[in-house]
Design a protein around this motif. Structure first.
Motif, PDB file in Angstrom:
ATOM      1  N   ARG A   1       6.064   4.006  13.807  1.00  0.00           N
ATOM      2  CA  ARG A   1       5.180   5.169  13.714  1.00  0.00           C
ATOM      3  C   ARG A   1       4.751   5.469  12.281  1.00  0.00           C
ATOM      4  O   ARG A   1       3.570   5.598  11.993  1.00  0.00           O
ATOM      5  CB  ARG A   1       5.878   6.395  14.305  1.00  0.00           C
ATOM      6  CG  ARG A   1       4.945   7.568  14.466  1.00  0.00           C
ATOM      7  CD  ARG A   1       5.712   8.847  14.702  1.00  0.00           C
ATOM      8  NE  ARG A   1       6.451   9.206  13.500  1.00  0.00           N
ATOM      9  CZ  ARG A   1       7.401  10.125  13.456  1.00  0.00           C
ATOM     10  NH1 ARG A   1       7.743  10.759  14.539  1.00  0.00           N
ATOM     11  NH2 ARG A   1       8.019  10.403  12.335  1.00  0.00           N
ATOM     12  N   ASP A   2       5.728   5.542  11.360  1.00  0.00           N
ATOM     13  CA  ASP A   2       5.380   5.909   9.993  1.00  0.00           C
ATOM     14  C   ASP A   2       4.441   4.889   9.366  1.00  0.00           C
ATOM     15  O   ASP A   2       3.503   5.244   8.652  1.00  0.00           O
ATOM     16  CB  ASP A   2       6.645   6.046   9.139  1.00  0.00           C
ATOM     17  CG  ASP A   2       7.351   7.357   9.430  1.00  0.00           C
ATOM     18  OD1 ASP A   2       6.809   8.141  10.230  1.00  0.00           O
ATOM     19  OD2 ASP A   2       8.430   7.576   8.859  1.00  0.00           O
ATOM     20  N   ALA A   3       4.698   3.602   9.657  1.00  0.00           N
ATOM     21  CA  ALA A   3       3.829   2.566   9.106  1.00  0.00           C
ATOM     22  C   ALA A   3       2.409   2.743   9.628  1.00  0.00           C
ATOM     23  O   ALA A   3       1.437   2.642   8.870  1.00  0.00           O
ATOM     24  CB  ALA A   3       4.376   1.186   9.465  1.00  0.00           C
ATOM     25  N   ILE A   4       2.285   3.053  10.937  1.00  0.00           N
ATOM     26  CA  ILE A   4       0.950   3.215  11.523  1.00  0.00           C
ATOM     27  C   ILE A   4       0.253   4.424  10.904  1.00  0.00           C
ATOM     28  O   ILE A   4      -0.925   4.366  10.537  1.00  0.00           O
ATOM     29  CB  ILE A   4       1.055   3.364  13.054  1.00  0.00           C
ATOM     30  CG1 ILE A   4       1.651   2.086  13.655  1.00  0.00           C
ATOM     31  CG2 ILE A   4      -0.299   3.657  13.670  1.00  0.00           C
ATOM     32  CD1 ILE A   4       1.996   2.194  15.115  1.00  0.00           C
ATOM     33  N   VAL A   5       1.012   5.541  10.755  1.00  0.00           N
ATOM     34  CA  VAL A   5       0.416   6.748  10.160  1.00  0.00           C
ATOM     35  C   VAL A   5      -0.116   6.436   8.764  1.00  0.00           C
ATOM     36  O   VAL A   5      -1.260   6.760   8.428  1.00  0.00           O
ATOM     37  CB  VAL A   5       1.460   7.883  10.097  1.00  0.00           C
ATOM     38  CG1 VAL A   5       0.925   9.045   9.274  1.00  0.00           C
ATOM     39  CG2 VAL A   5       1.820   8.364  11.484  1.00  0.00           C
ATOM     40  N   PHE A   6       0.708   5.764   7.941  1.00  0.00           N
ATOM     41  CA  PHE A   6       0.277   5.482   6.569  1.00  0.00           C
ATOM     42  C   PHE A   6      -0.924   4.540   6.549  1.00  0.00           C
ATOM     43  O   PHE A   6      -1.818   4.683   5.713  1.00  0.00           O
ATOM     44  CB  PHE A   6       1.415   4.884   5.747  1.00  0.00           C
ATOM     45  CG  PHE A   6       2.510   5.869   5.451  1.00  0.00           C
ATOM     46  CD1 PHE A   6       2.295   7.225   5.570  1.00  0.00           C
ATOM     47  CD2 PHE A   6       3.762   5.442   5.048  1.00  0.00           C
ATOM     48  CE1 PHE A   6       3.285   8.133   5.305  1.00  0.00           C
ATOM     49  CE2 PHE A   6       4.770   6.341   4.774  1.00  0.00           C
ATOM     50  CZ  PHE A   6       4.533   7.693   4.904  1.00  0.00           C
ATOM     51  N   LEU A   7      -0.930   3.573   7.463  1.00  0.00           N
ATOM     52  CA  LEU A   7      -2.071   2.654   7.497  1.00  0.00           C
ATOM     53  C   LEU A   7      -3.355   3.396   7.866  1.00  0.00           C
ATOM     54  O   LEU A   7      -4.413   3.155   7.286  1.00  0.00           O
ATOM     55  CB  LEU A   7      -1.813   1.518   8.488  1.00  0.00           C
ATOM     56  CG  LEU A   7      -0.851   0.441   7.989  1.00  0.00           C
ATOM     57  CD1 LEU A   7      -0.555  -0.559   9.091  1.00  0.00           C
ATOM     58  CD2 LEU A   7      -1.432  -0.278   6.776  1.00  0.00           C
ATOM     59  N   LEU A   8      -3.236   4.338   8.840  1.00  0.00           N
ATOM     60  CA  LEU A   8      -4.420   5.121   9.212  1.00  0.00           C
ATOM     61  C   LEU A   8      -4.910   5.948   8.032  1.00  0.00           C
ATOM     62  O   LEU A   8      -6.110   6.026   7.754  1.00  0.00           O
ATOM     63  CB  LEU A   8      -4.094   6.032  10.403  1.00  0.00           C
ATOM     64  CG  LEU A   8      -3.952   5.326  11.758  1.00  0.00           C
ATOM     65  CD1 LEU A   8      -3.518   6.321  12.824  1.00  0.00           C
ATOM     66  CD2 LEU A   8      -5.272   4.693  12.141  1.00  0.00           C
ATOM     67  N   VAL A   9      -3.950   6.575   7.315  1.00  0.00           N
ATOM     68  CA  VAL A   9      -4.334   7.357   6.137  1.00  0.00           C
ATOM     69  C   VAL A   9      -5.011   6.445   5.111  1.00  0.00           C
ATOM     70  O   VAL A   9      -6.023   6.803   4.502  1.00  0.00           O
ATOM     71  CB  VAL A   9      -3.108   8.051   5.527  1.00  0.00           C
ATOM     72  CG1 VAL A   9      -3.468   8.698   4.206  1.00  0.00           C
ATOM     73  CG2 VAL A   9      -2.570   9.101   6.481  1.00  0.00           C
ATOM     74  N   GLY A  10      -4.447   5.229   4.954  1.00  0.00           N
ATOM     75  CA  GLY A  10      -5.058   4.266   4.037  1.00  0.00           C
ATOM     76  C   GLY A  10      -6.492   3.964   4.430  1.00  0.00           C
ATOM     77  O   GLY A  10      -7.388   3.902   3.583  1.00  0.00           O
ATOM     78  N   ALA A  11      -6.731   3.838   5.742  1.00  0.00           N
ATOM     79  CA  ALA A  11      -8.096   3.557   6.209  1.00  0.00           C
ATOM     80  C   ALA A  11      -9.028   4.716   5.865  1.00  0.00           C
ATOM     81  O   ALA A  11     -10.159   4.507   5.426  1.00  0.00           O
ATOM     82  CB  ALA A  11      -8.076   3.306   7.712  1.00  0.00           C
ATOM     83  N   VAL A  12      -8.522   5.950   6.036  1.00  0.00           N
ATOM     84  CA  VAL A  12      -9.343   7.118   5.685  1.00  0.00           C
ATOM     85  C   VAL A  12      -9.684   7.082   4.198  1.00  0.00           C
ATOM     86  O   VAL A  12     -10.802   7.373   3.781  1.00  0.00           O
ATOM     87  CB  VAL A  12      -8.604   8.429   6.037  1.00  0.00           C
ATOM     88  CG1 VAL A  12      -9.376   9.629   5.507  1.00  0.00           C
ATOM     89  CG2 VAL A  12      -8.426   8.549   7.534  1.00  0.00           C
ATOM     90  N   LEU A  13      -8.688   6.670   3.374  1.00  0.00           N
ATOM     91  CA  LEU A  13      -8.906   6.683   1.930  1.00  0.00           C
ATOM     92  C   LEU A  13      -9.887   5.607   1.485  1.00  0.00           C
ATOM     93  O   LEU A  13     -10.563   5.764   0.470  1.00  0.00           O
ATOM     94  CB  LEU A  13      -7.581   6.507   1.194  1.00  0.00           C
ATOM     95  CG  LEU A  13      -6.663   7.713   1.303  1.00  0.00           C
ATOM     96  CD1 LEU A  13      -5.348   7.422   0.638  1.00  0.00           C
ATOM     97  CD2 LEU A  13      -7.310   8.924   0.654  1.00  0.00           C
ATOM     98  N   ILE A  14      -9.958   4.511   2.232  1.00  0.00           N
ATOM     99  CA  ILE A  14     -10.948   3.497   1.868  1.00  0.00           C
ATOM    100  C   ILE A  14     -12.341   4.042   2.120  1.00  0.00           C
ATOM    101  O   ILE A  14     -13.267   3.828   1.351  1.00  0.00           O
ATOM    102  CB  ILE A  14     -10.690   2.200   2.675  1.00  0.00           C
ATOM    103  CG1 ILE A  14      -9.421   1.550   2.145  1.00  0.00           C
ATOM    104  CG2 ILE A  14     -11.871   1.246   2.573  1.00  0.00           C
ATOM    105  CD1 ILE A  14      -8.959   0.369   2.915  1.00  0.00           C
TER     106      ILE A  14
END
Lengths: 298, 358
Positions: free
Chosen positions: A268-281
């Motif tokens: 879960r945490d990895a997925i959350v951070f990856l989604l946030v990373g996508a938003v930041l791109i």
């Protein structure tokens, strides 16, 4: 219906917790450009203060709650005086690394002098139960946490808009030099910022402890990492951004928790951070961050 | 003199020092000391890797231990004998349970894979810049750790992955550290490195001069990721056993303290910091277990090493921000010392006739 309301209040309480922590980070960052890595240790120290007072002189667990908040506030002020004053005008990375060092020192000092294993902390019984609102059974902690976040956020807005200190703090975020030229003491503004951030961390600590029921030296890291990510998501240094980032991160987390199949729940945490990373791109300065051109002065 | 030959010449002194350490330990050291020296070389390689990125961009990275882990696990999965893999990871995806490669292809694949992952992650991190980039590196560390501990079919989860052929010895460590030193020095003095350092001093001025800051950050990040991968391969092929916890916070703040103590802006600083902290942590390790010193039985103090590392970071940041060497290389310090001596000599010779006149 009941499931939906329960999940909503769960999402609000988790989001509120992250928002409390993220607001504390943002208020310090906006004034002195310090990324307070040691914010998590305020939670930890609040927890240990509860542990020790329960062991020594407090018999009713209800009195432990204000002790936790006071200890976190005190610790924030202490960190500022001892560690962060020498690096006040240093570049961002210097302050960040100092705070990182402080956090390691506190964690390991607790490891050396207290214990490596988690220790249980007494929590008032009524906080562990459920409450009935309009025929729905809701966990007390979550209801309290959500309402506390709302009250604290309102209080913060009042402090920032109605008092001189709040005005000075908001002005200092824009241009500290001018604030000092107006005859306001820099120490007092910074102390105020740290006290507010410690108070908010202490509030969050009460609820974190009510959920886990035990303290250990590393307990502050995970919530504060989430708060950092919330700050980045909302736009670093913006208070509104911190609140929005915290709430959306908490909701995203609860949403994933409720919908992910059990075999990938650990990610879960990895997925959350990856989604946030996508938003930041998509938006490198965060959801509410303004794109500031280099050399611009607001 | 070309950049490469100049760098080789300037690196001669530190390389000789490293060879001397390795030679001394190999000739008179006991197995325990050889192991300590090997770990020193692993950390040295890692600190040089971190220096490439942090020294160039001026941004902190908390994510580099993840690259070490990615390379170590790649080598472990490719090189471990099939019989053992059937026991450890029988259900590995992509048919990896049936793959067994020699040392050289495994190491090459591990380095390439680490480089590719570093490049992809770097695309996001180089765009962010500043505080957001630093927190993104931390999130990267956590993501990789979560994947290591939860993808049980491939990485065995939190349990140790053992049985990796222990093919390396101290000279591998020495070789890797020297290669890392040369790469770090070459990068630092190359036009790219100079432009990147200029951008970290004054972003606006560097941009105005046409420095492609994002591209250079990405280059530094990827390069340092690959060098970090070397450190991971060293670890896996020497110990033969790895676990996700070897590539998490303890490793992160160990190499961070080493780099900051010496001074992150110079490769020589990285070397000095690693030497001092390696010696220091050997001493505190013996204190941690609660030895008897001068008749006093000290209690066991788990966490002492971490306490000192944290204190070192705080003290260096408060009192000597540029680290022990102040961001200078050995050759710079030597040149400054020579200049100072020369000017001192000039002053005395200039004073002498003046006194005679009087």
């Amino acid at each position: 219906m009941e499931y939906f309301v329960q999940q909503t209040i769960n999402a609000l309480s988790v989001g509120g917790e992250y928002a409390l922590l993220a607001l504390g980070l943002a208020i310090v960052f906006s004034i002195m450009n310090l990324v307070n890595f040691a914010h998590g240790e305020l939670i930890t120290l609040g927890g240990y203060a509860m542990l020790f007072s329960a062991a020594w002189f407090v018999s009713d667990p209800i009195y432990l709650l204000p002790i936790c908040v006071l200890a976190a506030t005190g610790a924030a002020i202490l960190f500022e005086r001892v560690a962060f004053r020498p690096v006040r005008n240093a570049p961002e990375t210097t302050g960040l690394l100092t705070a990182f060092g402080v956090s390691i020192v506190v964690q390991n000092a607790l490891l050396i002098f207290v214990a490596t294993r988690p220790k249980p902390v007494p929590i008032p019984d009524w906080m562990q139960g459920t409450i009935q609102i309009a025929g729905l059974h809701l966990p007390m902690v979550q209801v309290l946490e959500t309402s506390c976040t709302v009250v604290a956020a309102t209080g913060l807005i009042l402090l920032l808009t109605k008092t001189n200190l709040g005005l000075a703090m908001r002005a200092a975020a824009k241009d500290f030099t001018v604030v000092r030229l107006m005859g306001i003491k820099a120490d007092r503004v910074i102390l105020g910022a740290f006290a507010v951030s410690g108070f908010l961390a202490g509030l969050a600590a009460v609820f974190i402890l009510a959920r886990r029921g035990a303290v250990d030296p590393m307990m502050g890291f995970s919530p504060v990492l989430k708060a950092f990510v919330a700050c980045v998501l909302g736009g670093f240094g913006s208070l509104l951004g911190a609140a929005v980032g915290g709430l959306s991160l908490g909701m995203l987390e609860v949403l994933l928790q409720a919908t992910l199949p059990s075999e990938v729940a650990g990610f879960r945490d990895a997925i959350v951070f990856l989604l946030v990373g996508a938003v930041l791109i998509w938006r490198p300065t965060g959801l509410l961050g303004k794109r500031v051109e280099l050399g611009d002065k607001e | 003199m070309g950049l490469v030959s100049a760098t080789l010449l300037r690196s001669l002194a530190p390389i000789c020092l490293l060879i001397a350490i390795a030679g001394l330990v190999m000739s008179i050291g006991e197995p325990y000391q050889i192991r300590v020296a090997y770990i020193f070389f692993i950390n040295l390689t890692a600190v040089f890797a971190l220096q490439i990125y942090m020294g160039g961009t001026g941004h902190a990275s908390f994510g580099h231990a993840a690259f070490q882990g990615i390379a170590a696990y790649s080598v472990a999965i490719l090189m471990t004998p099939l019989a053992l893999k059937r026991l450890l990871i029988p259900d590995a995806p992509f048919g990896l349970a049936a793959v067994h490669l020699g040392a050289v292809p495994s190491i090459l694949i591990a380095l390439v894979l680490t480089g590719v992952i570093a490049y992809i992650v770097g695309l996001a991190i180089s765009r962010l810049g500043g505080v957001a980039a630093e927190i993104a590196t931390l999130a990267f560390l956590v993501i990789v750790h979560v994947i290591f501990t939860n993808w049980i079919e491939l990485f065995r989860g939190p349990r140790a992955f053992y049985g990796i052929p222990s093919i390396s010895n101290l000279y591998w460590g020495l070789g890797a550290a020297i290669i890392a030193l040369l790469i770090a020095k070459l990068f630092r003095d190359s036009p790219y490195g100079v432009q990147l350092r200029a951008a970290s001093d004054n972003l606006l001025a560097a941009r105005a001069m046409g420095v492609p800051v994002e591209r250079l950050r990405l280059l530094a990040w990827t390069l340092s990721g690959i060098v970090m991968g070397m450190a991971g391969i060293l670890l896996a092929t020497y110990l033969g056993t790895i676990a996700p916890s070897s590539f998490y916070f303890n490793q992160t703040f160990l190499i961070m303290a080493m780099l900051l103590l010496g001074g992150m802006r110079s490769v020589s600083g990285a070397l000095c910091g690693t030497l001092v902290i390696s010696i220091g942590s050997e001493l505190t390790r013996s204190l941690e277990s609660g030895p008897v010193i001068a008749g006093i039985d000290l209690p066991a103090m788990f966490g002492l090493t971490g306490f000192f590392l944290g204190a070192i970071i705080v003290l260096v940041m408060s009192f000597r921000r540029e680290g022990l060497l102040g961001g200078e290389e050995f050759e710079d310090l030597f040149r400054q010392w020579k200049l100072k001596r020369k000017s001192a000599a000039d002053e005395t010779s200039a004073d002498a006739p003046a006194k005679q006149e009087a």
